[in-house]
Write a protein that holds these residues in place. Structure first.
Motif, PDB file in Angstrom:
ATOM      1  N   SER A  76     -26.527   2.514  -7.257  1.00  0.00           N
ATOM      2  CA  SER A  76     -26.296   1.685  -7.992  1.00  0.00           C
ATOM      3  C   SER A  76     -24.791   1.663  -8.694  1.00  0.00           C
ATOM      4  O   SER A  76     -24.039   0.799  -8.873  1.00  0.00           O
ATOM      5  N   LYS A  77     -24.346   3.044  -8.602  1.00  0.00           N
ATOM      6  CA  LYS A  77     -22.860   3.019  -8.881  1.00  0.00           C
ATOM      7  C   LYS A  77     -22.075   2.402  -7.788  1.00  0.00           C
ATOM      8  O   LYS A  77     -20.851   1.908  -8.030  1.00  0.00           O
ATOM      9  N   ARG A  78     -22.596   2.320  -6.686  1.00  0.00           N
ATOM     10  CA  ARG A  78     -21.717   1.726  -5.531  1.00  0.00           C
ATOM     11  C   ARG A  78     -21.864   0.017  -5.627  1.00  0.00           C
ATOM     12  O   ARG A  78     -20.780  -0.508  -5.754  1.00  0.00           O
ATOM     13  N   MET A  79     -22.990  -0.178  -6.102  1.00  0.00           N
ATOM     14  CA  MET A  79     -23.195  -1.595  -6.578  1.00  0.00           C
ATOM     15  C   MET A  79     -22.346  -2.096  -7.621  1.00  0.00           C
ATOM     16  O   MET A  79     -21.846  -3.285  -7.721  1.00  0.00           O
ATOM     17  N   LEU A  80     -22.284  -1.219  -8.593  1.00  0.00           N
ATOM     18  CA  LEU A  80     -21.302  -1.388  -9.813  1.00  0.00           C
ATOM     19  C   LEU A  80     -19.959  -1.521  -9.311  1.00  0.00           C
ATOM     20  O   LEU A  80     -19.509  -2.634  -9.939  1.00  0.00           O
ATOM     21  N   SER A  81     -19.598  -0.668  -8.432  1.00  0.00           N
ATOM     22  CA  SER A  81     -18.017  -0.901  -8.104  1.00  0.00           C
ATOM     23  C   SER A  81     -17.888  -2.176  -7.473  1.00  0.00           C
ATOM     24  O   SER A  81     -16.581  -2.854  -7.617  1.00  0.00           O
ATOM     25  N   SER A  82     -18.646  -2.579  -6.566  1.00  0.00           N
ATOM     26  CA  SER A  82     -18.581  -3.949  -5.960  1.00  0.00           C
ATOM     27  C   SER A  82     -18.601  -5.048  -6.786  1.00  0.00           C
ATOM     28  O   SER A  82     -17.807  -5.976  -6.715  1.00  0.00           O
ATOM     29  N   LEU A  83     -19.403  -4.981  -7.819  1.00  0.00           N
ATOM     30  CA  LEU A  83     -19.615  -6.243  -8.950  1.00  0.00           C
ATOM     31  C   LEU A  83     -18.181  -6.247  -9.581  1.00  0.00           C
ATOM     32  O   LEU A  83     -17.729  -7.220  -9.902  1.00  0.00           O
ATOM     33  N   LYS A  84     -17.688  -5.032 -10.170  1.00  0.00           N
ATOM     34  CA  LYS A  84     -16.644  -5.128 -10.813  1.00  0.00           C
ATOM     35  C   LYS A  84     -15.551  -5.473 -10.011  1.00  0.00           C
ATOM     36  O   LYS A  84     -14.498  -6.170 -10.706  1.00  0.00           O
ATOM     37  N   ALA A  85     -15.338  -5.272  -8.767  1.00  0.00           N
ATOM     38  CA  ALA A  85     -14.341  -5.378  -7.949  1.00  0.00           C
ATOM     39  C   ALA A  85     -14.323  -7.232  -7.753  1.00  0.00           C
ATOM     40  O   ALA A  85     -13.136  -7.728  -8.175  1.00  0.00           O
ATOM     41  N   TRP A  86     -15.305  -7.543  -7.552  1.00  0.00           N
ATOM     42  CA  TRP A  86     -15.437  -8.896  -7.393  1.00  0.00           C
ATOM     43  C   TRP A  86     -15.313  -9.850  -8.673  1.00  0.00           C
ATOM     44  O   TRP A  86     -14.601 -10.780  -8.661  1.00  0.00           O
ATOM     45  N   LEU A  87     -15.683  -9.239  -9.795  1.00  0.00           N
ATOM     46  CA  LEU A  87     -15.393  -9.829 -11.187  1.00  0.00           C
ATOM     47  C   LEU A  87     -13.825 -10.234 -11.138  1.00  0.00           C
ATOM     48  O   LEU A  87     -13.404 -11.108 -11.927  1.00  0.00           O
ATOM     49  N   ARG A  88     -13.167  -8.819 -10.983  1.00  0.00           N
ATOM     50  CA  ARG A  88     -11.746  -8.841 -11.133  1.00  0.00           C
ATOM     51  C   ARG A  88     -10.840  -9.780 -10.272  1.00  0.00           C
ATOM     52  O   ARG A  88     -10.191 -10.483 -10.847  1.00  0.00           O
ATOM     53  N   GLY A  89     -11.550  -9.877  -9.097  1.00  0.00           N
ATOM     54  CA  GLY A  89     -10.871 -10.665  -8.097  1.00  0.00           C
ATOM     55  C   GLY A  89     -11.066 -12.129  -8.286  1.00  0.00           C
ATOM     56  O   GLY A  89     -10.265 -13.152  -8.113  1.00  0.00           O
ATOM     57  N   MET A  90     -12.408 -12.400  -8.808  1.00  0.00           N
ATOM     58  CA  MET A  90     -12.576 -13.820  -8.872  1.00  0.00           C
ATOM     59  C   MET A  90     -12.271 -14.360 -10.212  1.00  0.00           C
ATOM     60  O   MET A  90     -11.968 -15.527 -10.397  1.00  0.00           O
ATOM     61  N   HIS A  91     -12.575 -13.689 -11.159  1.00  0.00           N
ATOM     62  CA  HIS A  91     -12.220 -14.368 -12.580  1.00  0.00           C
ATOM     63  C   HIS A  91     -11.528 -13.304 -13.471  1.00  0.00           C
ATOM     64  O   HIS A  91     -11.829 -12.681 -14.358  1.00  0.00           O
ATOM     65  N   GLY A  92     -10.277 -13.676 -13.232  1.00  0.00           N
ATOM     66  CA  GLY A  92      -9.222 -12.657 -14.026  1.00  0.00           C
ATOM     67  C   GLY A  92      -9.357 -12.572 -15.616  1.00  0.00           C
ATOM     68  O   GLY A  92      -9.702 -11.568 -16.090  1.00  0.00           O
ATOM     69  N   HIS A  93      -9.879 -13.770 -16.113  1.00  0.00           N
ATOM     70  CA  HIS A  93     -10.219 -13.820 -17.427  1.00  0.00           C
ATOM     71  C   HIS A  93     -11.535 -14.245 -17.396  1.00  0.00           C
ATOM     72  O   HIS A  93     -11.956 -15.642 -17.548  1.00  0.00           O
ATOM     73  N   ALA A  94     -12.656 -13.405 -17.568  1.00  0.00           N
ATOM     74  CA  ALA A  94     -13.817 -13.770 -17.292  1.00  0.00           C
ATOM     75  C   ALA A  94     -14.502 -14.116 -18.701  1.00  0.00           C
ATOM     76  O   ALA A  94     -15.088 -13.317 -19.415  1.00  0.00           O
ATOM     77  N   GLU A  95     -14.438 -15.592 -18.796  1.00  0.00           N
ATOM     78  CA  GLU A  95     -15.111 -16.071 -19.828  1.00  0.00           C
ATOM     79  C   GLU A  95     -16.688 -16.319 -19.463  1.00  0.00           C
ATOM     80  O   GLU A  95     -16.764 -16.247 -18.060  1.00  0.00           O
ATOM     81  N   LEU A  96     -17.516 -16.393 -20.308  1.00  0.00           N
ATOM     82  CA  LEU A  96     -18.887 -16.669 -19.958  1.00  0.00           C
ATOM     83  C   LEU A  96     -19.383 -15.829 -18.809  1.00  0.00           C
ATOM     84  O   LEU A  96     -19.915 -16.193 -17.884  1.00  0.00           O
ATOM     85  N   LEU A  97     -19.356 -14.503 -19.243  1.00  0.00           N
ATOM     86  CA  LEU A  97     -19.721 -13.564 -18.399  1.00  0.00           C
ATOM     87  C   LEU A  97     -21.078 -13.730 -17.475  1.00  0.00           C
ATOM     88  O   LEU A  97     -21.165 -13.285 -16.488  1.00  0.00           O
ATOM     89  N   GLN A  98     -22.350 -13.948 -18.433  1.00  0.00           N
ATOM     90  CA  GLN A  98     -23.340 -14.100 -17.918  1.00  0.00           C
ATOM     91  C   GLN A  98     -23.248 -15.154 -16.563  1.00  0.00           C
ATOM     92  O   GLN A  98     -24.064 -14.587 -15.622  1.00  0.00           O
ATOM     93  N   TYR A  99     -22.762 -15.902 -16.601  1.00  0.00           N
ATOM     94  CA  TYR A  99     -22.725 -16.988 -15.140  1.00  0.00           C
ATOM     95  C   TYR A  99     -22.270 -16.339 -14.224  1.00  0.00           C
ATOM     96  O   TYR A  99     -22.798 -16.470 -13.101  1.00  0.00           O
ATOM     97  N   TYR A 100     -21.325 -15.421 -14.239  1.00  0.00           N
ATOM     98  CA  TYR A 100     -20.953 -14.773 -13.006  1.00  0.00           C
ATOM     99  C   TYR A 100     -21.749 -13.830 -12.791  1.00  0.00           C
ATOM    100  O   TYR A 100     -21.824 -13.394 -11.618  1.00  0.00           O
ATOM    101  N   LEU A 101     -22.273 -12.960 -13.639  1.00  0.00           N
ATOM    102  CA  LEU A 101     -23.454 -11.913 -13.275  1.00  0.00           C
ATOM    103  C   LEU A 101     -24.572 -12.729 -12.500  1.00  0.00           C
ATOM    104  O   LEU A 101     -25.019 -12.362 -11.443  1.00  0.00           O
ATOM    105  N   ASN A 102     -24.832 -14.069 -12.770  1.00  0.00           N
ATOM    106  CA  ASN A 102     -25.950 -14.801 -12.353  1.00  0.00           C
ATOM    107  C   ASN A 102     -25.646 -15.292 -10.912  1.00  0.00           C
ATOM    108  O   ASN A 102     -26.293 -15.067  -9.898  1.00  0.00           O
ATOM    109  N   GLU A 103     -24.303 -15.620 -10.852  1.00  0.00           N
ATOM    110  CA  GLU A 103     -23.934 -16.171  -9.499  1.00  0.00           C
ATOM    111  C   GLU A 103     -23.929 -14.922  -8.413  1.00  0.00           C
ATOM    112  O   GLU A 103     -24.115 -14.976  -7.278  1.00  0.00           O
TER     113      GLU A 103
END
Ligand SMILES: [Zn+2]
Length: 305
Positions: free
Chosen positions: A233-260
């Motif tokens: 889960s820790k590994r999964m968490l870091s790839s999710l974080k990296a993806w969020l940073r790369g894709m959505h610099g200002h991540a509004e509406l976070l739940q959408y991105y978690l869904n994606e």
């Protein structure tokens, strides 16, 4: 195309949907393929509604277009472009930003932004399957959330819960949820919605996780043990974080991105069908207005640290 799992190629896409006519035909088949039923009066007979593929009930005269009552409702640009956005969002391994879509399609970025969020809406988990078996459950904070209350600025940490289902040495499914806080109530809400009751959960030995013991088979991970019980889960968490940073610099509406992220991860093995699957969801989902989209759970402006 390389790789074990081929997705629909761009050429295949263009062959399938060369024009608006082909998109409308597809929508009509998805909507009424099995049998026509009037949405207003349940009558089964129809005639043409005057426009291509539009149907009109012969009893109450209700007219329905192919895009009505779907997420394509009132789309502001050509249906071919709308289908193409669904194609790009579903087949790009890491997704695609609205800026990139805007550049590619020569459509205003704001228009792309809104339509892309509708596609992400269709990616939301239906919570019909649920994780089961051996699971890991974890939460983490994402930077700080800026909130303005009566002229005062407050910073609140943004909390995300993540649960993974293990299979062999890897992860077979995952879900992520944007929680209001770290309370046991929020954890319970997430677990109740996404995890089946007979699962075995490994989670941190923190007080907010303790009440889970009452309803689930829970093992608290040892903080300083030699073997990391929550490595996956820790590994999964870091790839999710990296993806969020790369894709959505200002991540509004976070739940959408978690869904994606969850949608794409959970369908990693069905790449060939993923585009059709998402198109289908777009047809089945009820329409969403701009207001619906921005008032979705998790809507607060978020700035990365
Ligand atoms: Zn009718």
């Amino acid at each position: 195309m390389e790789g074990k799992f081929k997705s629909l190629s761009l050429a295949d896409f263009q062959k399938r949907f060369p024009d608006v006519e082909s998109c409308k035909k597809y929508l009509a088949e998805k909507k009424w393929g099995k049998a026509y039923k009037c949405r207003r009066c349940n009558h089964h007979h129809y005639c043409s509604g005057g426009k291509p593929y539009m149907r009109q009930c012969t009893s109450c005269r209700y007219k329905e277009s192919v895009t009505a009552n779907t997420l394509f409702h009132k789309v502001k640009f050509s249906l071919v472009h709308a289908f193409f956005i669904v194609y790009l969002v579903s087949t790009n391994k890491k997704g695609i930003s609205s800026t990139e879509l805007s550049r590619k399609l020569q459509i205003q970025q704001k228009t792309c932004w809104l339509f892309r969020l509708k596609v992400l809406q269709a990616m939301e988990s239906k919570q019909t399957v649920g994780l089961e078996g051996n699971l890991e459950l974890l939460d983490f904070t994402l930077g700080k959330l800026k909130i303005e209350k009566k002229g005062k600025v407050e910073y609140v940490k943004k909390r995300v819960f993540i649960a993974i289902e293990k299979k062999g040495k890897g992860v077979s499914h995952m879900y992520a949820y944007y929680g209001k806080d770290k309370s046991s109530l929020e954890i319970k809400k997430f677990v109740k919605n996404y995890i089946r009751s007979k699962s075995r959960i490994i989670c941190p030995n923190w007080s907010s996780y303790k009440p889970l013991r009452l309803e689930y088979d829970v093992l608290f991970s040892k903080k300083h043990g030699k073997k990391n019980q929550m490595g996956l889960s820790k590994r999964m968490l870091s790839s999710l974080k990296a993806w969020l940073r790369g894709m959505h610099g200002h991540a509004e509406l976070l739940q959408y991105y978690l869904n994606e992220y969850s949608y794409r991860f959970n369908r990693n093995r069905m790449r060939e069908e993923i585009f059709d699957h998402l198109l289908n969801r777009m047809v089945e989902h009820k329409p969403r207005t701009y207001k619906d989209i921005v008032s979705y759970h998790g809507n607060q402006t978020f700035n990365w640290n």
